[in-house]
Design an enzyme around this catalytic site. Structure first.
Site: not given
Ligand code: FDA
Length: 311
Positions: A190, A187, A137
């Site tokens: 926004k 990935r 992430d």
């Protein structure tokens, strides 16, 4: 304004205590979080996979301040991957895992980057043994450089390690160009964190335009794009772009959060697209939940309605 207040609340210890000890909170959390245990995550994953969806599981937690805790988070992921493989849920990468670098040590005052690299490599080894992948992430803007360094380092041994790029950052089109290479799993989202205007676009329309621009770079490149958005307009743009560059359905995927537009997730999958659901579990759900509320006032209204109906 509301978004700024909520993102400030997402890092406030005082507000965290107030919310996490509210008796109703746990029920409400269930809409966005699989549960507190790996067993609950497994049960929800099984259901999602049966519904034709792919899954990326995130063990909730961030900003680990102690090396033992960082190692324990890595061990949790390793055990989870073993259980997923034993349950037959990792076959063909159906279920993978998402890892926050600060949960596995990136923010430690000493040797943070080295600790995070070692822990992520351990998780990648377990994922490889289970026949699946890991995606790291992306957290707040101060973590972008070290996270991309981690990615470059670990990809030498695990080239299918994926990463996240956030279209609200001014730098991201350049990062998309750099990462649109063969075998690269990116990935695109926004962006969910607070960031100063110097590094991030403030207007939603600008962020959306940047998303479309980044998506074009990724979809026309040779990598594997993972388009993480619930935005119907951007999904429509993705569909027409993918058709125009003749991308087949298996060469990219859509990703959405557990609990957000579930009917749309199933509709896209039934239409033949690969759709992956980001599924968090664990007890440390506070920061994650507040970011979901900052994105969409309706999520906050849902939380407040649940509180009112309980009182
Ligand atoms: P946005 O919130 O602007 O919503 C656009 C439109 O989508 C809305 O106008 C509405 O039409 C529709 N919509 C959105 N939510 C809805 C709802 N609840 N119900 C109905 N319609 C809804 N962020 C980050 O900084 N780092 C990361 O690593 C990740 N990882 C990640 C993984 C995955 C799989 C996803 C989907 C998202 C992330 N994010 C993230 C979060 C991301 O940055 C972003 O904050 C949210 O996805 C919300 O942005 P949207 O693109 O959905 O658009």
């Amino acid at each position: 304004m509301l978004r700024r207040v909520l993102l400030a609340a997402s890092v406030s210890q005082r507000v965290r205590k107030l919310v996490t000890t509210a008796p109703v909170a746990r029920d409400v959390v269930r809409r966005f979080v699989a549960g507190e245990t790996a067993a609950e995550a497994l049960a929800v994953t099984r259901q999602l996979v049966a519904d034709g969806l792919a899954v990326s599981i995130d063990h909730l937690g961030e900003d680990t301040t102690d090396p033992d805790q960082a190692a324990a988070v890595a061990a949790e992921y390793v055990a989870l991957l073993e259980r997923l493989a034993a349950a037959g849920l990792t076959t063909g990468g159906r279920t993978e895992v998402s890892v926050k670098p600060t949960a596995v040590g990136l923010g430690l005052p000493e040797h943070g980057e080295k600790t995070a690299a070692e822990n992520i490599a351990r998780i990648c080894a377990a994922a490889k043994a289970a026949g699946t992948t890991v995606t790291i992430d992306m957290e707040d803007h101060t973590r972008v450089e070290p996270t991309l360094r981690l990615l470059a380092e670990i990809r030498k041994d695990y080239p299918d390690l994926g990463c996240v790029l956030q279209s609200y950052l001014r730098r991201t089109p350049g990062d998309c160009e750099a990462l649109a290479v063969p075998g690269s799993r990116v990935r695109l989202c926004k962006g969910a964190y607070r960031a100063p205007d110097a590094v991030a676009l403030a207007a939603r329309t600008e962020v959306d335009r940047a998303y479309a621009r980044c998506m074009r770079i990724l979809l026309t490149g040779p990598g594997y794009p993972m388009l993480a958005t619930h935005d119907p307009r951007l999904i429509a743009v993705a569909q027409s772009l993918a058709a125009r560059v003749e991308r087949d359905a298996a060469s990219f995927e859509y990703q959405m959060l557990y609990g957000v537009r579930p009917a749309e997730q199933r509709r896209l999958a039934e239409a033949g697209a690969l759709v992956r659901v980001y599924l968090p579990y664990g007890s440390d759900w506070y920061g994650y939940l507040v970011r979901r509320m900052a994105e969409r006032p309706a999520n906050l209204a849902f939380f407040l309605r649940a509180l009112r109906s309980r009182n």
